[in-house]
Design a protein around this motif. Structure first.
Motif, short mmCIF file in Angstrom:
data_model
loop_
_atom_site.label_atom_id
_atom_site.label_comp_id
_atom_site.label_asym_id
_atom_site.label_seq_id
_atom_site.Cartn_x
_atom_site.Cartn_y
_atom_site.Cartn_z
N PRO A 1 0.74 -1.18 -0.07
CA PRO A 1 0.01 0.11 -0.04
C PRO A 1 0.87 1.16 -0.05
O PRO A 1 0.40 2.34 -0.46
CB PRO A 1 -0.97 -0.13 1.19
N SER A 2 1.93 1.21 0.55
CA SER A 2 2.95 2.41 0.59
C SER A 2 4.52 1.91 0.81
O SER A 2 4.56 1.00 1.57
CB SER A 2 2.42 3.12 1.84
N MET A 3 5.30 2.57 0.32
CA MET A 3 6.51 2.09 0.43
C MET A 3 7.17 2.48 1.95
O MET A 3 8.07 1.80 2.43
CB MET A 3 7.70 3.10 -0.47
N ASP A 4 6.40 3.25 2.69
CA ASP A 4 6.49 3.15 4.05
C ASP A 4 6.59 2.13 4.75
O ASP A 4 7.27 1.82 5.67
CB ASP A 4 5.64 4.07 4.72
N VAL A 5 5.69 1.26 4.44
CA VAL A 5 5.58 -0.29 5.00
C VAL A 5 6.94 -0.89 4.91
O VAL A 5 7.56 -1.42 5.55
CB VAL A 5 4.37 -1.02 4.37
N PHE A 6 7.52 -0.93 3.51
CA PHE A 6 8.97 -1.44 3.26
C PHE A 6 10.01 -0.91 4.10
O PHE A 6 10.69 -1.49 4.79
CB PHE A 6 9.17 -1.32 1.82
N ASP A 7 9.84 0.62 4.41
CA ASP A 7 10.81 1.19 5.16
C ASP A 7 10.91 0.59 6.44
O ASP A 7 11.77 0.78 7.11
CB ASP A 7 10.74 2.53 4.87
N GLU A 8 9.85 0.64 7.09
CA GLU A 8 9.56 0.02 8.51
C GLU A 8 10.03 -1.22 8.57
O GLU A 8 10.77 -1.36 9.40
CB GLU A 8 8.06 0.32 8.78
N ALA A 9 9.53 -2.26 7.59
CA ALA A 9 10.29 -3.76 7.81
C ALA A 9 11.52 -3.65 7.59
O ALA A 9 12.36 -4.31 8.08
CB ALA A 9 9.36 -4.25 6.71
N TRP A 10 12.17 -2.66 6.72
CA TRP A 10 13.63 -2.46 6.27
C TRP A 10 14.39 -2.37 7.60
O TRP A 10 15.36 -2.82 8.21
CB TRP A 10 14.00 -1.51 5.31
N ASN A 11 13.97 -1.32 8.34
CA ASN A 11 14.38 -0.79 9.90
C ASN A 11 14.31 -2.18 10.75
O ASN A 11 15.54 -2.03 11.35
CB ASN A 11 13.51 0.24 10.25
N TYR A 12 13.33 -2.71 10.79
CA TYR A 12 13.31 -3.76 11.69
C TYR A 12 14.37 -4.90 11.32
O TYR A 12 15.06 -5.58 12.07
CB TYR A 12 11.91 -4.40 11.81
N TYR A 13 14.40 -5.15 9.87
CA TYR A 13 15.54 -6.09 9.39
C TYR A 13 16.87 -5.73 9.94
O TYR A 13 17.66 -6.36 10.40
CB TYR A 13 15.21 -6.40 7.91
N LYS A 14 17.16 -4.50 9.50
CA LYS A 14 18.44 -3.88 10.07
C LYS A 14 18.72 -4.14 11.60
O LYS A 14 19.82 -4.57 11.98
CB LYS A 14 18.62 -2.38 9.66
N GLU A 15 17.87 -3.99 12.25
CA GLU A 15 17.91 -3.96 13.95
C GLU A 15 18.23 -5.53 14.16
O GLU A 15 18.88 -5.70 15.06
CB GLU A 15 16.86 -3.49 14.60
N ASN A 16 17.52 -6.27 13.47
CA ASN A 16 17.62 -7.94 13.71
C ASN A 16 18.67 -8.65 13.04
O ASN A 16 18.61 -9.76 13.28
CB ASN A 16 15.90 -8.56 13.64
N ASN A 17 19.50 -7.96 12.27
CA ASN A 17 20.44 -8.73 11.30
C ASN A 17 21.68 -8.10 11.62
O ASN A 17 22.45 -8.16 10.72
CB ASN A 17 19.59 -8.62 9.94
N ALA A 18 21.85 -7.39 12.45
CA ALA A 18 23.22 -6.42 12.77
C ALA A 18 24.41 -7.70 13.06
O ALA A 18 24.27 -8.95 13.43
CB ALA A 18 23.27 -5.60 13.52
#
Length: 73
Positions: free
Chosen positions: A56-73
């Motif tokens: 629905p919005s690229m904001d959803v991807f950006d939010e998911a990406w931020n969680y990915y980066k936090e959990n994949n460091a």
């Protein structure tokens, strides 16, 4: 070992939850062309801009990406 964004996103699937990230993960699972091995924001973002009609919005991807980066460091 680092996991791909796709692999991370598959941990967010749930047939009963209806939040944006879960719906995104459920839709990506059905997208046979999604770049499953990528860890690159630009590659995935470009793909979704052209093919992510289920997002629905690229904001959803950006939010998911931020969680990915936090959990994949």
């Amino acid at each position: 070992m680092r996991r791909s964004f796709y692999h991370y996103l598959m941990t967010q699937r749930d047939p009963n939850k209806k939040d944006d990230i879960t719906l995104f993960a459920n839709a990506v699972e059905k997208d046979g062309s999604f770049p499953k091995h990528s860890e690159q924001y630009d590659e995935i973002s470009a793909y979704l801009e052209l093919n992510g009609h289920y997002l629905p919005s690229m904001d959803v991807f950006d939010e998911a990406w931020n969680y990915y980066k936090e959990n994949n460091a």
